[in-house]
Design an enzyme around this catalytic site. Sequence first.
Site, PDB file in Angstrom:
ATOM      1  N   ASP A   1       0.822  -1.212   0.000  1.00 17.05           N
ATOM      2  CA  ASP A   1       0.000   0.000   0.000  1.00 17.05           C
ATOM      3  C   ASP A   1       0.862   1.272   0.000  1.00 17.05           C
ATOM      4  OD1 ASP A   1      -2.106   1.681   0.282  1.00 17.05           O
ATOM      5  OD2 ASP A   1      -2.823   0.846   2.176  1.00 17.05           O
TER       6      ASP A   1
ATOM      7  N   TRP B   1      -4.132  -8.458  -4.110  1.00 13.26           N
ATOM      8  CA  TRP B   1      -5.484  -7.901  -4.294  1.00 13.26           C
ATOM      9  C   TRP B   1      -6.157  -7.854  -2.929  1.00 13.26           C
ATOM     10  CZ3 TRP B   1      -8.115  -7.591  -9.352  1.00 13.26           C
ATOM     11  CH2 TRP B   1      -9.471  -7.232  -9.257  1.00 13.26           C
ATOM     12  N   ASP B   2      -6.214  -6.663  -2.357  1.00 15.64           N
ATOM     13  CA  ASP B   2      -6.700  -6.528  -0.977  1.00 15.64           C
ATOM     14  C   ASP B   2      -8.161  -6.101  -0.947  1.00 15.64           C
ATOM     15  OD1 ASP B   2      -6.514  -6.494   1.786  1.00 15.64           O
ATOM     16  OD2 ASP B   2      -4.687  -5.285   1.820  1.00 15.64           O
TER      17      ASP B   2
ATOM     18  N   ASN C   1     -10.465  -4.424   2.346  1.00 11.80           N
ATOM     19  CA  ASN C   1     -10.258  -4.164   3.769  1.00 11.80           C
ATOM     20  C   ASN C   1     -11.450  -3.741   4.611  1.00 11.80           C
ATOM     21  OD1 ASN C   1      -7.506  -4.670   4.584  1.00 11.80           O
ATOM     22  ND2 ASN C   1      -6.916  -3.198   3.042  1.00 11.80           N
TER      23      ASN C   1
ATOM     24  N   ASP D   1      -3.225 -10.906   9.018  1.00 17.42           N
ATOM     25  CA  ASP D   1      -2.347  -9.766   9.295  1.00 17.42           C
ATOM     26  C   ASP D   1      -1.513 -10.010  10.543  1.00 17.42           C
ATOM     27  OD1 ASP D   1      -2.806  -8.262   7.112  1.00 17.42           O
ATOM     28  OD2 ASP D   1      -4.242  -6.897   8.035  1.00 17.42           O
TER      29      ASP D   1
HETATM   30  C1  GLA Z   1      -4.336  -4.929   4.797  1.00 19.46           C
HETATM   31  C2  GLA Z   1      -3.461  -6.117   4.420  1.00 19.46           C
HETATM   32  C3  GLA Z   1      -2.041  -5.829   4.801  1.00 19.46           C
HETATM   33  C4  GLA Z   1      -1.566  -4.588   4.081  1.00 19.46           C
HETATM   34  C5  GLA Z   1      -2.496  -3.421   4.406  1.00 19.46           C
HETATM   35  C6  GLA Z   1      -2.177  -2.223   3.567  1.00 19.46           C
HETATM   36  O1  GLA Z   1      -4.427  -4.784   6.167  1.00 19.46           O
HETATM   37  O2  GLA Z   1      -3.922  -7.282   5.035  1.00 19.46           O
HETATM   38  O3  GLA Z   1      -1.211  -6.932   4.466  1.00 19.46           O
HETATM   39  O4  GLA Z   1      -1.546  -4.825   2.709  1.00 19.46           O
HETATM   40  O5  GLA Z   1      -3.860  -3.764   4.177  1.00 19.46           O
HETATM   41  O6  GLA Z   1      -3.000  -1.151   3.838  1.00 19.46           O
END
Ligand code: GLA
Length: 729
Positions: free
Chosen positions: A370, A479-480, A482, A550
């Site tokens: 990111d 590819w996230d 969140n 994470d």
């Molecule tokens: C999420 C992902 C992390 C990272 C952050 C970046 O939390 O799980 O691995 O890529 O976003 O903002």
Amino acid sequence: MSNLIKIDEENRRFKLDSGDTSYLIMVNDQDMLYHAYFGRKLPDGDYSYLIDTPPHSSIEAIDDRNGFWISDNAMRLEYPVFGRADKKETALEIKFPDGSNVITLAYKSYKVHEGTVGIKGLPAAYANEKSEAETLELVVADDSVSIEVHLFYTVWRDLSVICRHAEIVNNGKNSVVLKRALSAVLDLPERDYIMTTNCGAWASERRIERHELFSGVQGLYSKRGNSSHIHNPFVVLQRKTADENQGDVYGAVLAYSGSYEMLADVDAYGMTRLTMGINHDCFEWVLEAGETFATPEANLVFSHNGLNGMSQEFHKLYRDHMCRGKYKNQRRPVLLNTWEGCYFNFNEDTIVNIAKSAADLGIELLVVDDGWFGHRNGDNSSLGDWYPNEEKLPSGVKGLAEKVHAEGLKFGIWFEPEMISRESDLYRAHPEWTLCAKGRPISQGRNQYLLDMSRKDVQDYLYDCIAKTISDGVDYIKWDYNRNFAEVGSQLLPPEKQGEVSHRFILGLYSLLERLNKDFPDVLFESCSGGGGRFDAGMLYYMPQTWASDDTDAIKRLEIQYGTSIVYPLSCMSAHISVCPNHQTGRTVSYKTRQDVAYTGSFGFELDPTKMSEEERNLSKATIQEYISYGDMFVNGTYYRIANPKDDGYAAWMFLSTDESEARVTYATIDHSIEGPVPRLRIPGLLPEATYVDEERGRTYTGAYLMYAGILADIPGDRGTVVYKLKRK
Ligand code: GLA
């Protein structure tokens, strides 16, 4: 004549022999599809006696046409419907134009397809060669309302798996509304099971929970728009006497990435109904005249070889028949991800320095996480503005990719395509692309909104942004995704179709991914959702690996990885070495423990290598070489759980090479005390008569000794690991 599917046309009976299992369906006297059996393989024969409904009381309603005397509520059915006498959880509910929801499905016909049939727009397990599988299609219908339901059952030559989905066809002249359209129901004749589910949270996914089935409804679901951190879409029912290596176990998984439900309903007659499909609270679908609605696929496994036996069937199914693309059976490149090393604080020079340092260690792929795009310097802006941040990356993605490639590394980059920041050019230009209910407040999560993925213009915009970035020299995409859904609505769809948005979002995502997979077959995609919030078989169809959590703390990972291994192949689970004290837990553990735990999955690093000590750099060089040398075993070998970190207080697991000549056993302590007790590790999956050598310790064992007597574990101290490398002579 088909081999795997045996049909007695006269008596309307279907015997599906999949791997080591049989699944029996019979049409009863009321033309209903009766579920007679799913379990250990049966020889061919007359199983009519399995239509064995238990006695039931007079409170149950009975459709007594033709002198029939059994209530739907006491039958085991393949696809039970809402609106009649069946008062358990059901698979199908339709609202007709006359306001009624009554439907009676009667058997019509069958067809056998070679191989698999696929599901339009949705992920589904596929056969590599037609001879690997056969698919039975059963048609049931209610002519009075012009509805047909096609039930599909894929049966495998070498896998004890049944893959099911349903297609609902409106042959009438008017539209009808689907209120519930599940993928599959499994009606078991008993309730004597332990139910294993998982329960989690962000940074703490897939922790296993077990309870005895109780009367009524129990299970798990997501209404969050993703398969979720909270409950992963799998359920296991095991006999009380079953354990890791023996006993009867059923496993059910939904290959879907959106809101779902998986429920066990234990009834008054001691039977258990397992239902699975799209979450019906988040779903409504207007099925127009002439249209078909297809459900996601459910994957059912039966194993009489305990939990390991069940997991190994799922692993083969997902690794060989769900993952696609060139990486599916290949060791994935050892990667370094910049997230925990830099967070948002980097520029081109930082990344190039990291690349040089990573290349020297032997790392193969550098991933810029990111913060590379728009004006993104924190998590409060720029999602949607997928062009390089010029202050950080003056020569753009292209220039940076060239510099990273020049160091001999592949180059990867992070995206969170389905999101839009309030503070972004995209939101200013297209507020109508936001997922929301018009005129109502919109909830944010991590300062961001969701894009309306049901829209083709949104999908096209994302395709163009991602395709352009890939053409700048990108070999890998993380590819996230969140945040969870809140207000679900599309500004493009009419009011009566707003109930479709949740599922259309997932269809839109799948369609975009399908296009990208097709046009960029060499790019490795990794799925992520705030860690493992979307670790499901649906995503594995498009991206062969997922960031498991994470939480990168090795000890916390023991439980997360144990839970993940219940269903998903370990090669699909990314696991990285990060720094200590760990950023999530503050815990410090040895480099060796971090390495041995990260080896369990697709291996990499989550740190800034320029800050590593000389000692750690040397260890890492050796670690990477060793991992590479075990590549095939970790991807294509057989994985066994030996101990459960939650119940046993320590973890142990092993990989067996594809030719079964080598085993690698890892033992990890969690809270070791000097006075023991020290466990005996019994090593499964070996040949009892064969001889195995542990060269490092200069010991020779028979397979039988290792399997039945076990090795008294070495003591690695608290939160330490020991590895045993066993070679067959
Ligand atoms: C999420 C992902 C992390 C990272 C952050 C970046 O939390 O799980 O691995 O890529 O976003 O903002």
